[in-house]
Every structure is written in C-alpha cells, then in structure tokens.
Design an enzyme around this catalytic site. Structure first.
Site, PDB file in Angstrom:
ATOM      1  N   THR A  13      -2.213  10.429  15.573  1.00 53.97           N
ATOM      2  CA  THR A  13      -3.670  11.117  15.367  1.00 53.97           C
ATOM      3  C   THR A  13      -5.285  10.254  14.678  1.00 53.97           C
ATOM      4  OG1 THR A  13      -2.973  11.995  12.838  1.00 53.97           O
ATOM      5  CG2 THR A  13      -2.556  13.214  14.945  1.00 53.97           C
ATOM      6  N   CYS A 130      -7.856  -6.672  11.567  1.00 56.03           N
ATOM      7  CA  CYS A 130      -8.979  -6.667  12.379  1.00 56.03           C
ATOM      8  C   CYS A 130      -9.982  -7.784  12.356  1.00 56.03           C
ATOM      9  CB  CYS A 130      -9.807  -5.093  12.737  1.00 56.03           C
ATOM     10  SG  CYS A 130      -9.403  -4.007  11.513  1.00 56.03           S
ATOM     11  N   HIS A 245     -16.426  -5.460  14.125  1.00 53.05           N
ATOM     12  CA  HIS A 245     -16.762  -6.150  13.196  1.00 53.05           C
ATOM     13  C   HIS A 245     -16.873  -7.787  14.045  1.00 53.05           C
ATOM     14  CE1 HIS A 245     -14.119  -3.455  11.188  1.00 53.05           C
ATOM     15  NE2 HIS A 245     -12.932  -4.264  10.695  1.00 53.05           N
TER      16      HIS A 245
HETATM   17  P1  A2P Z   1      -2.732  13.348   9.899  1.00 51.74           P
HETATM   18  O1  A2P Z   1      -3.585  13.233  11.177  1.00 51.74           O
HETATM   19  O2  A2P Z   1      -2.060  14.058  10.128  1.00 51.74           O
HETATM   20  O3  A2P Z   1      -3.363  12.435   8.716  1.00 51.74           O
HETATM   21  P2  A2P Z   1      -6.974   6.949   9.872  1.00 51.74           P
HETATM   22  O4  A2P Z   1      -6.720   5.610  10.221  1.00 51.74           O
HETATM   23  O5  A2P Z   1      -7.655   7.145  11.134  1.00 51.74           O
HETATM   24  O6  A2P Z   1      -6.954   7.562   8.192  1.00 51.74           O
HETATM   25  O7  A2P Z   1      -5.537   7.626  10.582  1.00 51.74           O
HETATM   26  C1  A2P Z   1      -4.202   7.603   9.628  1.00 51.74           C
HETATM   27  C2  A2P Z   1      -2.968   8.254  10.866  1.00 51.74           C
HETATM   28  O8  A2P Z   1      -1.322   7.993   9.980  1.00 51.74           O
HETATM   29  C3  A2P Z   1      -3.473   9.154  11.528  1.00 51.74           C
HETATM   30  O9  A2P Z   1      -2.420   9.871  12.455  1.00 51.74           O
HETATM   31  C4  A2P Z   1      -2.366  10.873  10.074  1.00 51.74           C
HETATM   32  O10 A2P Z   1      -1.847  12.040  10.221  1.00 51.74           O
HETATM   33  C5  A2P Z   1      -0.992   9.551   9.505  1.00 51.74           C
HETATM   34  N1  A2P Z   1      -0.289   9.848   8.323  1.00 51.74           N
HETATM   35  C6  A2P Z   1      -1.198   9.611   7.777  1.00 51.74           C
HETATM   36  N2  A2P Z   1      -0.238  10.107   6.635  1.00 51.74           N
HETATM   37  C7  A2P Z   1       0.946  10.256   6.797  1.00 51.74           C
HETATM   38  C8  A2P Z   1       2.141  11.207   6.483  1.00 51.74           C
HETATM   39  N3  A2P Z   1       2.399  10.575   5.192  1.00 51.74           N
HETATM   40  N4  A2P Z   1       2.942  10.799   7.816  1.00 51.74           N
HETATM   41  C9  A2P Z   1       2.677  10.248   8.807  1.00 51.74           C
HETATM   42  N5  A2P Z   1       1.414   9.620   9.800  1.00 51.74           N
HETATM   43  C10 A2P Z   1       0.365   9.824   8.371  1.00 51.74           C
END
Ligand code: A2P
Length: 346
Positions: A13, A130, A245
């Site tokens: 996500t 990156c 970047h």
């Molecule tokens: P979620 O959308 O459920 O918070 P970004 O780099 O855009 O901040 O995205 C970070 C990604 O890592 C998102 O998909 C987020 O899911 C996921 N994420 C963050 N914390 C956890 C966790 N504890 N377990 C699994 N996935 C996580």
C-alpha cells in the site's frame, strides 16, 4: 502449473509498493500468483493489478512458501525480520531497505552496472538508495574507460523518498501557506516545515558529522562499482519536490576527461538520456524524470577547479528507477540468466 511467477509484495500500500505493481503491469512481468502484504491497518483493502482486484493481507500472517519473488519496501526493521524468512522459504527477496545493503553476502545491484552480482545471491538481493542509483548509472561507464578516484555528490531529494505520508505533508503545508497560514509540522515525517524550504538532513545523524543518507552514497557507490577505495563525500538535502531526486556530481578521474567525449559516451548508455544545452535552457529537471524510468543527465562540463574533474547534473524518479523499476529489472535479470535459485556453496 500455469506460466509465470508467484510474486509477493511487502508494503504493497506504500509509495514504492504501488509502484511495484504499476511497473510490473507496464513491463508485462509474468505474474501467475500475487500476494500483497501491509500493516494490519490495511487488512482487507483491495488493490487492482492487471484489471483484477487483490486483497491486502496483514504481514503478520505472511507465509512465503511457494513464492518465487518477494519485493520488499516497508521499513528497515520489517526487511530485517522478513527477508531472511523469504530466503529460507526458497523465494528471492528483493529488498529496498538499507538493512542488508552492506552485508558481504548480499549483492547490491543496479542491473545496468553490476547485474552479474545477482548470480551469487543467497536469497536476498538489495537495491541501493534512490540517490545512489542514478549517480552510479552515469559514473560506471565513465569509470570503465578512465578510472574514478573521487566523487563529491550533493543531492536534492524529493519528499516521496520519505514515503506516502511525506508527500501528503508537502501537499498540506503548501496549501496552508497558500491560505496564508503557518503550516503544521508532523515530527514523525520531517523535523521542520518542508514546503518552501530545504532540509539538509536525511536519515539519522552520525558521529562523524555526516547523515546516514550521505554515508549510504559513500558505501553503496563503492560496492556497486567495485571500487573499494573510492573517495566519496556527499551532502543530502530534502527539497520540496514530490517526485524525482537530483544530484550535482563532481567526479575526479585518473586522467583528464573531455566533456564532449563523456557526453558522447553517455548518449549510448542504456537507461540514460543526455539533455545538455545550457545556452538553449535544456537540462534535466524533476518534472522531466517524474513518472518514467530514464536517468537524465546534463550540465556535463570539465571541472574548472581540477584538471581530471568532470561535473554533471543527474535526475531520476526515485520511486521508479530509484526503487520499483530497479527491483523488477533484478527479477527479470534473475529469470533471464537462471539466477533465481540461491547460489550453492562451492
Ligand atoms: P500501511 O499502508 O498498512 O501502513 P510508505 O513508504 O509509503 O510510507 O509505505 C510504507 C509501507 O509499509 C506501507 O505499505 C505500509 O502499510 C507498510 N507498513 C508499515 N508498517 C508496517 C507493519 N508494521 N507491517 C507491515 N507493513 C507495514
């Protein structure tokens, strides 16, 4: 079994996670089965891939058996916990975090530069930070004809490098400023206002006065280009740009490097596009790189402060070539060269 590969995405996500799916669709990556994981907050969310909805699962329920690849972009802690489990299951983990990049038994790969390093993986391949990726894409072909001695790189890094929340923070702060309000700061995203500002600090501070992000450029460019004694100094700056970047790079070679010769060489490098006409106001900008896989280079000139020096400006989309595209290219190279399974001890 139908044709194609079983692929898992951890962080599906997130800003990079969504890009993994987009890039696989665009490149027609042969996906036979797709599993999507994120935090428990996202459990049950639907994400479309190739016109079909897939349900996001909570990572705590993840099982990797039966998968061929797991693409990871969530956090360093999640990579540290999950990538070894992925490798254990027999799948190849392609990891966007810095958790394994500096391990001697984990290849760190930009396929245009060192694809052959994928061959010795033991279940985990790391992709670089990156900002390092476009820099080595430009420097490696020049180094092949005139060995590199030193680089000074100053980066201008977009907020998407800090994830989806950081993009929201820039949008909200910019809107607040336009309304004449003082923008709110979420200290979990950036320590200061990023709208109309520059923050010369990315990732954690180090005792030597550099930031961890700056240290990454040092360590990663040496490892990817196989130049263990390369002198590197970087200053990494967060800028109020959503995507892509940029970096100003001052490179010192063993011999003088003619700027025209370098420009001509770079015109033939796969994945690199030269845009270099200062008088005509043509040079790469984040708006050129945003949303595509090209690494754009311009402002190529001899360094007036050093006889063996060359200066250039490089821009690329941090979510695509800087993360998702690089990962998918590694998967494609592993398939094409039969490097999918872990290298066996000699
Ligand atoms: P979620 O959308 O459920 O918070 P970004 O780099 O855009 O901040 O995205 C970070 C990604 O890592 C998102 O998909 C987020 O899911 C996921 N994420 C963050 N914390 C956890 C966790 N504890 N377990 C699994 N996935 C996580």
């Amino acid at each position: 079994m139908s044709a194609g590969y079983a692929v898992g995405v951890i962080g599906a996500t997130g800003a990079v996670g969504r890009e993994f799916l987009q890039v696989m669709e665009e490149r027609r990556f042969p996906v036979r089965e797709l599993r999507l994981w994120a935090s428990p907050r996202s459990r049950g969310k639907q994400i479309e891939f190739n016109g079909k909805p897939y349900t996001v699962e909570a990572l705590e329920d993840a099982v990797y058996e039966g998968l061929d690849f797991v693409l990871i972009s969530a956090s360093g802690d999640i990579s540290r916990a999950e990538a070894p489990r992925v490798a254990q299951s027999g799948a190849l983990a392609i990891d966007d975090s810095s958790a394994f990049r500096y391990d001697d038994d984990v290849p760190l790969v930009v396929p245009e530069v060192n694809a052959e390093d994928i061959a010795w993986h033991k279940g985990i391949v790391a992709i670089p930070n990156c900002s390092t990726t476009p820099i080595v894409q430009v420097l490696a072909p020049l180094h092949a004809v005139n060995p590199l001695r030193r680089i000074i790189a100053d980066t201008y890094q977009s907020v998407s490098g800090a994830g989806g929340r950081a993009m929201g923070e820039l949008a909200e702060q910019t809107a607040a400023q336009a309304r004449g309000e003082t923008p709110a700061v979420d200290p979990d995203v950036f320590p200061h206002v990023i709208a109309s500002n520059l923050i010369p600090s990315i990732d954690s501070p180090r005792d030597d006065g550099y930031s961890k992000e700056e240290w990454k450029v040092w360590a990663e460019s040496r490892k990817i280009m196989h130049i263990p004694d390369l002198a590197v100094s970087a200053t990494c700056v967060r800028v109020p740009v959503f995507r892509a970047h940029s970096a100003a790079v001052h490179a010192e070679f063993s011999e003088p490097f003619d700027a025209d010769e370098a420009r001509t060489m770079l015109e033939d490098v796969p994945g690199v596009q030269v845009v270099d006409d200062l008088a005509g106001e043509q040079y790469p900008m984040p708006s050129d790189a945003s949303g595509n896989d090209t690494t754009w280079v311009g402002r190529i000139r001899q360094d007036m402060s050093h006889p063996n020096g060359l200066v250039f400006w490089v821009v690329s989309d941090n979510l695509r070539k800087g993360a998702a595209t690089n990962s998918i290219q590694i998967a494609e190279a592993a398939i094409a060269n039969r490097w999918l399974k872990q290298a066996q001890p000699a």
